[in-house]
Scaffold this active site. Structure first.
Site, PDB file in Angstrom:
ATOM      1  CE  LYS A  54      -2.494   0.015  -8.658  1.00  0.00           C
ATOM      2  NZ  LYS A  54      -3.557  -0.391  -8.016  1.00  0.00           N
ATOM      3  CD  GLN A  98      -7.226  -0.556  -8.820  1.00  0.00           C
ATOM      4  OE1 GLN A  98      -6.051  -0.782  -9.081  1.00  0.00           O
ATOM      5  NE2 GLN A  98      -7.470  -0.220  -7.599  1.00  0.00           N
ATOM      6  CG  ASP A 121      -2.939  -5.378  -4.732  1.00  0.00           C
ATOM      7  OD1 ASP A 121      -2.033  -4.505  -4.641  1.00  0.00           O
ATOM      8  OD2 ASP A 121      -3.916  -5.528  -5.358  1.00  0.00           O
TER       9      ASP A 121
END
Ligand code: NAP
Length: 308
Positions: A54, A98, A121
């Site tokens: 990412k 994460q 997200d």
């Protein structure tokens, strides 16, 4: 029937190219550089790979990118403090924490502390609520990527019966909302569904997000369906591999098991999907590649929405 294989690679590359152009445009016309911050806690090996990819991709596309790697022992309060600091920094457009997080941390409270405008997200209840009401929002990357695969492969969604196996907050539920928005008739199946095989076999679009290697076999696939395989499972059992893979890839897969100890398999039997479906996303090389590309797209969207 031999299914058309939908390459996630080509579609992900196309999306990343579009994002890079938009990033350039934002810089030249508005002096804005979208920024993504990724927070990783502890030493989970899979998380390290995901986060690395990412951060690397956002930098490659011309964004400002930053990574925070925190020790496994970090307290809930310290992590919360970091999230709040990131919320208040104007150059940060996207914040991604994460998962999974260590036990001492209240995952839900951390995700809810992220400013919904920076929630790239799409997991914050505000964004989940907006999605369910059909309002513009930051959408969860994996299901949003699946919509891109379907549209860019010219697969009709409106009026089709879409069956999703799995009802997680990350994949199944938002997938249902997005397919509904695209005017599909949507059915969600889960571990308590009766007659799952019968329902799945009616699907024009079948999305498997279960987490069980090769769960979807021939009997669950309608002839000519579009089958989207979200699952990511490691298979080390040679006999199972022999059941799931056709002659076209079995040898390669068995070699991978011999060399690495496992091979990556989705929730669908590739052999059966290739024989029965019209379209099929492979694992690896399908849905997984879209997730990072859509995160990049979300970061640019977040920058545009928040900075007006
Ligand atoms: P999850 O939270 O574990 O949810 C799995 C879902 O499958 C649950 O709703 C569960 O039903 C259902 N299920 C389990 N066993 C079943 C059975 N025997 N029959 C019918 N339904 C059953 O998993 P997830 O996070 O959605 O992930 C699913 C898979 O996708 C995993 O392999 C994961 O690694 C993969 N994934 C891939 C990406 C990507 O980028 N490609 C992203 C996310 C996830 P209940 O709710 O009734 O328990």
């Amino acid at each position: 029937m031999t299914a058309r294989i939908l390459s996630g690679k080509e579609i992900a590359e196309a999306i990343k190219q579009e994002v890079a152009e938009e990033v350039k445009d934002l810089a030249e016309k508005h002096g804005i550089r979208p920024g993504l911050v990724v927070v990783r806690v502890g030493e989970d090996a899979a998380s390290a790979v995901y986060v690395g990819s990412k951060v690397k991709t956002s930098a490659e596309l011309g964004m400002f990118s930053e990574q925070h790697h925190l020790p496994e022992s970090i307290s809930h309060e310290e992590l919360l403090k970091l999230v709040k600091e990131l919320n208040s920094r104007p150059e940060v457009d996207g914040i991604l924490v994460q998962l999974p997080l260590p036990k001492q941390i209240d995952e839900r409270e951390i995700l809810e502390a992220i400013d919904p405008e920076k929630d790239v997200d799409g997991f914050h209840p505000i964004n989940v609520g907006k999605l369910s009401q059909g309002q513009k929002s930051l959408e969860p990357c994996t299901p949003a990527g699946i919509i891109e695969i379907l549209k860019r492969s010219n697969i009709n969604i409106a009026g089709e019966h879409a069956v999703i196996i799995g009802r997680s907050n990350i994949v199944g539920k938002p997938m249902a909302q997005l397919l509904l928005r695209e005017n599909a008739t949507v059915t969600i199946c889960h571990s308590r569904t009766r007659n799952l095989a019968e329902i799945a076999a009616q699907a024009d679009i079948l999305v498997a997000a279960i987490g069980k290697a090769g769960f979807v076999r021939a009997g669950l696939i309608k002839e000519g369906a579009s089958v989207i395989d979200v699952g990511m499972n490691s298979v080390s059992d040679v006999e199972l591999a022999k059941e799931l893979f056709g002659a076209d890839e079995l040898e390669k897969r068995l070699n991978t098991i011999a060399k690495r100890g496992f091979t990556l398999v989705g929730d669908v039997s590739p052999k059966d999907a290739k024989e029965r479906a019209a379209n099929f996303t492979p694992v690896p090389g399908g849905v997984g590649l879209l997730t990072v590309a859509m995160l990049m797209k979300n970061t640019v969207e977040a920058a545009k929405m928040r900075r007006k």
